[in-house]
Motif scaffolding. Sequence first.
Motif, mmCIF file in Angstrom:
data_model
loop_
_atom_site.group_PDB
_atom_site.id
_atom_site.type_symbol
_atom_site.label_atom_id
_atom_site.label_comp_id
_atom_site.label_asym_id
_atom_site.label_seq_id
_atom_site.Cartn_x
_atom_site.Cartn_y
_atom_site.Cartn_z
ATOM 1 N N MET A 1 11.265 -5.342 -14.689
ATOM 2 C CA MET A 1 11.591 -5.302 -13.310
ATOM 3 C C MET A 1 10.756 -4.232 -12.534
ATOM 4 N N LYS A 2 10.261 -3.240 -13.063
ATOM 5 C CA LYS A 2 9.633 -1.977 -12.472
ATOM 6 C C LYS A 2 8.458 -2.626 -11.738
ATOM 7 N N PRO A 3 7.552 -3.379 -12.428
ATOM 8 C CA PRO A 3 6.187 -3.955 -11.877
ATOM 9 C C PRO A 3 6.839 -4.685 -10.550
ATOM 10 N N LEU A 4 7.632 -5.597 -10.512
ATOM 11 C CA LEU A 4 8.049 -6.114 -9.225
ATOM 12 C C LEU A 4 8.507 -5.168 -8.142
ATOM 13 N N LEU A 5 9.223 -4.261 -8.536
ATOM 14 C CA LEU A 5 9.760 -3.204 -7.662
ATOM 15 C C LEU A 5 8.775 -2.308 -6.838
ATOM 16 N N ARG A 6 7.731 -2.312 -7.669
ATOM 17 C CA ARG A 6 6.573 -1.254 -7.424
ATOM 18 C C ARG A 6 5.762 -2.089 -6.285
ATOM 19 N N VAL A 7 5.559 -3.334 -6.356
ATOM 20 C CA VAL A 7 4.772 -4.160 -5.409
ATOM 21 C C VAL A 7 5.775 -4.396 -4.260
ATOM 22 N N MET A 8 7.110 -4.534 -4.464
ATOM 23 C CA MET A 8 7.849 -4.687 -3.079
ATOM 24 C C MET A 8 8.017 -3.546 -2.426
ATOM 25 N N LYS A 9 8.063 -2.418 -2.993
ATOM 26 C CA LYS A 9 8.148 -1.204 -2.316
ATOM 27 C C LYS A 9 6.913 -0.867 -1.776
ATOM 28 N N ALA A 10 5.601 -0.976 -2.216
ATOM 29 C CA ALA A 10 4.432 -0.759 -1.813
ATOM 30 C C ALA A 10 4.168 -1.606 -0.490
ATOM 31 N N LEU A 11 4.695 -2.831 -0.354
ATOM 32 C CA LEU A 11 4.722 -3.569 0.774
ATOM 33 C C LEU A 11 5.930 -3.596 1.851
ATOM 34 N N SER A 12 6.555 -2.449 1.593
ATOM 35 C CA SER A 12 7.854 -2.260 2.534
ATOM 36 C C SER A 12 7.523 -1.188 3.637
ATOM 37 N N ASP A 13 6.173 -0.953 3.679
ATOM 38 C CA ASP A 13 5.624 -0.027 4.727
ATOM 39 C C ASP A 13 4.738 -0.827 5.780
ATOM 40 N N PRO A 14 4.857 -1.166 7.078
ATOM 41 C CA PRO A 14 4.208 -1.719 7.803
ATOM 42 C C PRO A 14 2.769 -1.742 7.707
ATOM 43 N N ASN A 15 2.392 -0.239 7.673
ATOM 44 C CA ASN A 15 0.777 0.277 7.441
ATOM 45 C C ASN A 15 0.090 -0.381 6.152
ATOM 46 N N ARG A 16 0.938 -0.315 5.208
ATOM 47 C CA ARG A 16 0.287 -0.956 3.884
ATOM 48 C C ARG A 16 0.167 -2.414 3.865
ATOM 49 N N VAL A 17 1.043 -2.947 4.668
ATOM 50 C CA VAL A 17 0.948 -4.507 4.951
ATOM 51 C C VAL A 17 -0.288 -4.652 5.693
ATOM 52 N N ARG A 18 -0.435 -4.159 6.864
ATOM 53 C CA ARG A 18 -1.757 -4.089 7.392
ATOM 54 C C ARG A 18 -2.815 -3.808 6.749
ATOM 55 N N VAL A 19 -2.986 -3.028 6.037
ATOM 56 C CA VAL A 19 -4.058 -2.488 5.035
ATOM 57 C C VAL A 19 -4.380 -3.803 4.272
ATOM 58 N N VAL A 20 -3.484 -4.248 3.607
ATOM 59 C CA VAL A 20 -3.728 -5.643 2.593
ATOM 60 C C VAL A 20 -4.131 -6.842 3.496
ATOM 61 N N LYS A 21 -3.719 -6.955 4.807
ATOM 62 C CA LYS A 21 -4.211 -7.900 5.412
ATOM 63 C C LYS A 21 -5.523 -7.614 5.944
ATOM 64 N N LEU A 22 -5.963 -6.358 6.398
ATOM 65 C CA LEU A 22 -7.275 -5.936 6.589
ATOM 66 C C LEU A 22 -8.273 -6.211 5.456
ATOM 67 N N LEU A 23 -7.823 -6.181 4.277
ATOM 68 C CA LEU A 23 -8.656 -6.144 3.135
ATOM 69 C C LEU A 23 -8.902 -7.870 2.825
ATOM 70 N N GLU A 24 -8.417 -8.598 3.542
ATOM 71 C CA GLU A 24 -8.353 -10.084 3.093
ATOM 72 C C GLU A 24 -9.830 -10.624 2.946
ATOM 73 N N ASP A 25 -10.462 -10.254 4.216
ATOM 74 C CA ASP A 25 -11.951 -10.777 4.115
ATOM 75 C C ASP A 25 -13.111 -10.052 3.590
ATOM 76 N N ARG A 26 -12.755 -8.640 3.435
ATOM 77 C CA ARG A 26 -13.953 -7.727 2.924
ATOM 78 C C ARG A 26 -13.206 -6.529 2.395
ATOM 79 N N ALA A 27 -13.993 -5.825 1.816
ATOM 80 C CA ALA A 27 -13.798 -4.582 1.166
ATOM 81 C C ALA A 27 -14.054 -3.608 2.563
#
Length: 116
Positions: A1-27
Amino acid sequence: MKPLLRVMKALSDPNRVRVVKLLEDRALCVCEIQKVLGLAQPTVSSHMKILEDAGLVNKERQGTWMIYSQAENSESPYVRTMLGELRGWLDEDVPLQTMIKALPEAACLRAATLKN
C-alpha cells in the motif's frame, strides 16, 4: 500500500500537480519550473524531490542543470495510471494553461545552449 500512498500524497499538492502537467510535453529544468510557478528554487527542489521519490518524475543532470521529465515508462501501475489520467484532466484550468503558455518565455540558458 505504501507505493500507492506515496503517489497520492505527492499529487495532493496543487503545485506538484501543476509540475506534472507542465512536464507532459517536454522536460524542464528547475529554473524553468521555478519561473513559471513563481516559487523559490528551494521550494521547487523540495517539490521535485517528493515527485521523484513517488516515481512520478525522472531527473537527469546535464552540466549544471537538473532536468526533469515525466516517468512515463514507470514500472509502477499507480504512477502509470495517474500520469495517464492526468493527461486528460485540467485542460480547462486557466492558471495552469497560463503557465503552459508562459513556458517559452521561461526557457533558461540551458535551452538556449541546446539550440546552438
